[in-house]
Design an enzyme around this catalytic site. Structure first.
Site, PDB file in Angstrom:
ATOM      1  N   ASP A   1       0.828  -1.211   0.000  1.00 53.24           N
ATOM      2  CA  ASP A   1       0.000   0.000   0.000  1.00 53.24           C
ATOM      3  C   ASP A   1       0.858   1.255   0.000  1.00 53.24           C
ATOM      4  OD1 ASP A   1      -2.453  -1.484   2.242  1.00 53.24           O
ATOM      5  OD2 ASP A   1      -2.316  -1.526   0.050  1.00 53.24           O
TER       6      ASP A   1
ATOM      7  N   LYS B   1     -12.934  -8.414   6.153  1.00 51.29           N
ATOM      8  CA  LYS B   1     -12.067  -8.475   4.971  1.00 51.29           C
ATOM      9  C   LYS B   1     -11.307  -9.797   5.027  1.00 51.29           C
ATOM     10  CE  LYS B   1      -8.650  -6.048   2.223  1.00 51.29           C
ATOM     11  NZ  LYS B   1      -7.824  -7.257   2.007  1.00 51.29           N
TER      12      LYS B   1
ATOM     13  N   CYS C   1      27.266   0.377  -6.092  1.00 51.18           N
ATOM     14  CA  CYS C   1      28.493  -0.183  -6.644  1.00 51.18           C
ATOM     15  C   CYS C   1      28.743   0.466  -7.993  1.00 51.18           C
ATOM     16  CB  CYS C   1      28.340  -1.692  -6.797  1.00 51.18           C
ATOM     17  SG  CYS C   1      29.546  -2.447  -7.907  1.00 51.18           S
TER      18      CYS C   1
ATOM     19  N   CYS D   1      31.976  -7.399  -6.172  1.00 47.26           N
ATOM     20  CA  CYS D   1      33.013  -7.278  -7.207  1.00 47.26           C
ATOM     21  C   CYS D   1      34.184  -6.398  -6.796  1.00 47.26           C
ATOM     22  CB  CYS D   1      32.405  -6.746  -8.501  1.00 47.26           C
ATOM     23  SG  CYS D   1      31.915  -5.005  -8.422  1.00 47.26           S
TER      24      CYS D   1
ATOM     25  N   ARG E   1      -9.866 -13.795 -10.026  1.00 48.97           N
ATOM     26  CA  ARG E   1      -9.893 -12.373 -10.361  1.00 48.97           C
ATOM     27  C   ARG E   1      -8.854 -12.038 -11.428  1.00 48.97           C
ATOM     28  NH1 ARG E   1      -9.177  -7.629  -5.950  1.00 48.97           N
ATOM     29  NH2 ARG E   1      -7.118  -8.556  -5.697  1.00 48.97           N
TER      30      ARG E   1
ATOM     31  N   CYS F   1      32.450  -2.672  -3.119  1.00 45.87           N
ATOM     32  CA  CYS F   1      31.315  -3.560  -3.345  1.00 45.87           C
ATOM     33  C   CYS F   1      31.627  -4.933  -2.762  1.00 45.87           C
ATOM     34  CB  CYS F   1      31.036  -3.669  -4.840  1.00 45.87           C
ATOM     35  SG  CYS F   1      29.811  -4.941  -5.268  1.00 45.87           S
TER      36      CYS F   1
END
Length: 676
Positions: free
Chosen positions: A39, A117, A430, A415, A138, A412
Site C-alpha cells: 500500500d 475483509k 556499486c 566485485c 480475479r 562492493c
C-alpha cells in the site's frame, strides 16, 4: 526541484516494484511483501501521479487490478471487471472516506454495510438456471483463470441453487472469497510435515495454491471454504435494494457469508464495529486483515460510481501492524540490479504478524543512522498482513557496550569496485556496472527485453543456465554464445532447434537503433524516452560518450542527477570495454542522415479510446517520433487529446479544460503532413 526525468525515473521504479509484487501475489501465490508495504508503494505512486499528472506512465498499475492469469488455465474475460478496493488505515482516513461520499450524496441518508475483509483468493461463480457452470479467478481484474473443476470440489459451495422461497435466476454471477479456515490450515500443515512435504506459509497461500492445481483431486483434499460477498450480475434482476439484503438473499440460495456483518447508520458506528472486530479477531475461524465498508444502498452505489481501479462506494479498513522484539545478530550488504547497496539486518528469528522473521531490510545507510541500529541491538520489528517486516524502534538501553556504529563499505562486497554515493542522495551504489556479478542477471534481462535489443527466446531459464555454465559474464558474452554451441546443447530441454532459434534471434538483434541500444545499456535514470532524446540530440554513440555533464543537461528529459549518472557510466573503464565488445560483435544501426525533425518537441499529448487504423502503442510511437511526450492523463499542460471510440473520462476532462481534441481521421491527416 526535481527534474521531469527524475520524477519519471522514480515513477518507473515504483511501477516495476509494484508489478513485481503483483506477480508474486496474484500469479505465483507467494507474496513478497506485506499489504501495508504494498500500500505504501502504491500510495507513493498515486501521490506522484496526482502531483505530476502529465508524467503519468501509460502502464501505471493505478489503472489496473492484480496480476496476469497463468497460462496453464483457460483465460476468461470478466463481463463485469473484478475491481480491487482502496484502503484506509486509521480513523482519520475513514472519516475522510465518509466525507467524500457525503459530498457526492448531499442531503441523503447513508447507511454502511460492514463485513470482514477475508484474507483469501477472490473468485467469480457463474450459475445458469441454478447450476454452477464456471468459476474464475480475479486475475488482472479484466481477465482471470477458469478454475471450474477445482471450485466444484469446495464442500460449502453450492453446485445447484434451490430454495422454495427464492426464485432461481436464469443467470447469476456471485463474487466471493475462497480461503482456508485456521483449523483446516493447521491440520494440512501438520499432515504435510508428517509426510515430509512442503508446508504453507499462511492460509491464503494454501488456498490460492490449492485452487491452481491442475488435478482437481488435490483441491478436493484441501479444507477450502467459499464465502460470498456480492452479486455481479443477475437475470432477471433480483430487485433487491441494498448490500445487506443481497447477502441475506444469497444465504437463502445456499451460500455462506462471513460470520460477522453489520449495518451502520453512521461512520462513527463503523469505527465502533472496527474496534469490536479487532478484539474478536483472534477468536475468528478465518484469517482476516481488516474490514470492508460499503455504502449499503445499491442506487447510491450507482450514483457514486467508480474510479479507474476501485469503487468510490467501498473501501478496506486495514488492521494495524503487529510488533515483536528481537536481537540484531548481524548487518550485511546486498547488491541489487542497478548496483544499489541495501543493508540487511540478520535477526534472531521472531514470530510476528503470522510468520517467522529472520531478515529485515534497513533500506540505506541514512536509515541505519536515523535508527542508530547496531549489531547486538534489541529492536522492535513491525509486520502487518503480508507486508515486508521492518525495524520500527531500537532500544539503546539494551545495547552491548562494544556495539559499533555501522559504516558504509568502501568497496562492493561482490566485485570490489568502489562504492559511490553522490552528495544529496540516500542510496549508495556499486560503480562496477556491467562488470558486477550481482548486477549481471538483471542487466542481461533488461538488455534482451522487448523494448531493448529484443532477443526473443532468451528468457530467465536460458539466462540462469548460461550463468551457471559461466558463459555469460556480461551482456557482450551473448554475442559469443555461438562459440559454445556444444555446451548449449547439454542444457536440459534445449535441443538443436531451440539452440538454433536462439542463435537466429541473437543475430537478428544486431541490427537495432541507437535509441534502443542506449536504453538496453541500463544506465540509471535512462528510460525509453530519455534514450530517444539522447539519440536525437547526440546522433552518434561516440558523441554521447564524449559529452560532458553540461552538454548532457541540455538534452530534453535529462535532469542534473541523470546527467551525472550518464556521465559516470561512460567514464567507467569496464563499461567502455563491454561497449567495445558489443560493437565488435556486430551490433549496428543506421547512420543519421539528418537531424530528426521534431515539431512537437516538449508538447504533452494524450491518446485515449480505441483507434481503428492503429493501436494506441503505434499512435504513441508516431507522436514520440515527432518529439511529443505522451501522457496517460489529461491536465492543464496537455496540448492535444487524440480520442478514439469509447474515449471516456479523459475526453470529458479535455473538453472541460478546453483542450484541443482530434478524432481519428483528424489525427491521421495530422500525421500525414509529416510522413514525407
Amino acid at each position: 526541484m526535481m527534474q521531469p526525468a527524475d520524477i519519471v525515473a522514480q515513477m518507473r521504479q515504483l511501477i516495476q516494484l509494484i508489478a513485481k509484487h503483483n506477480h508474486a501475489y496474484y500469479v505465483m501465490d507467494q507474496p513478497s511483501i506485506t499489504d501495508n508495504e504494498y500500500d505504501q508503494l502504491f500510495h507513493q505512486l498515486k501521490a506522484l501521479e496526482a502531483e505530476y499528472p502529465e508524467l503519468t506512465q501509460a502502464d501505471t498499475p493505478t489503472n489496473r487490478v492484480g496480476g496476469q492469469a497463468l497460462s496453464k488455465f483457460e483465460t476468461v474475460t470478466h463481463a463485469v471487471p473484478m475491481l480491487s478496493l482502496g484502503n484506509v488505515f486509521n480513523q482519520e482516513d475513514l472519516f475522510a472516506f465518509a466525507r467524500r461520499i457525503e459530498e457526492r450524496l448531499p442531503n441523503q441518508q447513508i447507511q454502511y454495510d460492514v463485513e470482514l475483509k477475508l484474507d483469501g483468493l477472490a473468485i467469480s461463480l457463474w450459475y445458469e438456471n441454478g447450476v454452477l457452470v464456471r468459476g474464475v479467478t480475479r486475475g488482472d481484474g479484466e481477465t482471470g483463470e477458469d478454475i471450474t473443476q477445482n471450485v466444484k470440489t469446495i464442500r460449502n459451495l453450492p453446485k445447484h441453487l434451490q430454495h422454495h422461497s427464492v426464485e432461481t435466476p436464469r443467470f447469476l454471477e456471485v463474487r466471493g472469497e475462497v480461503l482456508m479456515p485456521k483449523q483446516g490450515f493447521e491440520r494440512l500443515n501438520a499432515a504435510n510435515e508428517a509426510k515430509g512435504e512442503k508446508t504453507f506459509a499462511n492460509p491464503r497461500n494454501a488456498a490460492a495454491g490449492s485452487l491452481r492445481q491442475l488435478d482437481p483431486a488435490i483441491a478436493a483434499s484441501r479444507p477450502l471454504a467459499f464465502y460470498a460477498y456480492g452479486i455481479a450480475q443477475c437475470e432477471p434482476h433480483h430487485g433487491l435494494g441494498s448490500m445487506h439484503e443481497s447477502l441475506q438473499w444469497l444465504t437463502q440460495l445456499g451460500f455462506e457469508i462471513a460470520e460477522r456483518q453489520f449495518l451502520c447508520s453512521s461512520i462513527q458506528e463503523v469505527q465502533q464495529c472496527y474496534e469490536q472486530i479487532q478484539q474478536e479477531r483472534p477468536d475468528l475461524a478465518v484469517e482476516i486483515d481488516g474490514m470492508v465498508i460499503k455504502v449499503d444502498d445499491l442506487k447510491q452505489q450507482q450514483q457514486l460510481g467508480f474510479l479507474s481501479r476501485e469503487p468510490r462506494w467501498a473501501t478496506a479498513y486495514k488492521f494495524p501492524a503487529e510488533v515483536a522484539m528481537t536481537t540484531v545478530e548481524n548487518i550485511d550488504w546486498q547488491v541489487g540490479r542497478t548496483g544499489t547497496l541495501t543493508p540487511v539486518a540478520r535477526l534472531q528469528p521472531v514470530f510476528v504478524g503470522g510468520v517467522t522473521v529472520s531478515n529485515v531490510t534497513l533500506h540505506n545507510i541514512g536509515e541505519i543512522h536515523r535508527l542508530d541500529v547496531r549489531v547486538g541491538d534489541r529492536v522492535s520489528v513491525y509486520r502487518s498482513g503480508d507486508v515486508i517486516p521492518k525495524v520500527e524502534k531500537v532500544w539503546p538501553e539494551f545495547r552491548p557496550e562494544l556495539a559499533e556504529i555501522v559504516q558504509l563499505p568502501e568497496q562492493c562486497p561482490v566485485c570490489s569496485s568502489p562504492v559511490v554515493m553522490p552528495e544529496g542522495e540516500a542510496l549508495a551504489r556499486c560503480s562496477g556496472g556491467l562488470y558486477c556479478a550481482a548486477q549481471r542477471i538483471e542487466a542481461i534481462r533488461h538488455f534482451v527485453s522487448r523494448k531493448a535489443l529484443d532477443i526473443e527466446g532468451l528468457g530467465d531459464r536460458w539466462v540462469e543456465s548460461l550463468l551457471h555454465l559461466d558463459l555469460l559474464k556480461d551482456v557482450a558474452d551473448i554475442y559469443h554464445l555461438h562459440e559454445h554451441r556444444e555446451q548449449l546443447l547439454t542444457i536440459e530441454k534445449m535441443g538443436e532447434k531451440s539452440v538454433q532459434n536462439l542463435m537466429d534471434a541473437i543475430e537478428a538483434s544486431k541490427k537495432t537503433t541507437l535509441a534502443r541500444f542506449i536504453y538496453a545499456l541500463g544506465i540509471r535514470g535512462v528510460g525509453e524516452t530519455t534514450a530517444r532524446m539522447l539519440a536525437n540530440t547526440f546522433q552518434t554513440l561516440d558523441a554521447l560518450k564524449q559529452a560532458d555533464i553540461e552538454a548532457l543537461k541540455k538534452t530534453p528529459d535529462v535532469g542534473d542527477i541523470t546527467a551525472e549518472w550518464i556521465y559516470d557510466f561512460f567514464l567507467a573503464e569496464h563499461n567502455i570495454e563491454v561497449l567495445d565488445r558489443l560493437l565488435a560483435a556486430g551490433i549496428h544501426w543506421d547512420a543519421p542522415l539528418a537531424p530528426t525533425r521534431q515539431p512537437l518537441n516538449g508538447e504533452s499529448w494524450v491518446v485515449t479510446g480505441t483507434l481503428e487504423t492503429m493501436g494506441r502503442d503505434e499512435a504513441t510511437q508516431r507522436l514520440q517520433a515527432l518529439g511529443a511526450r505522451v501522457s496517460g492523463s489529461v491536465s492543464s499542460k496537455t496540448k492535444c487529446v487524440v480520442a478514439g471510440e469509447k474515449a471516456g473520462s479523459k475526453l470529458d476532462k479535455a473538453e472541460k479544460l478546453q483542450i484541443r481534441v482530434m478524432n481519428e481521421q483528424e489525427f491521421l491527416a495530422f500525421l500525414a503532413q509529416y510522413s514525407a
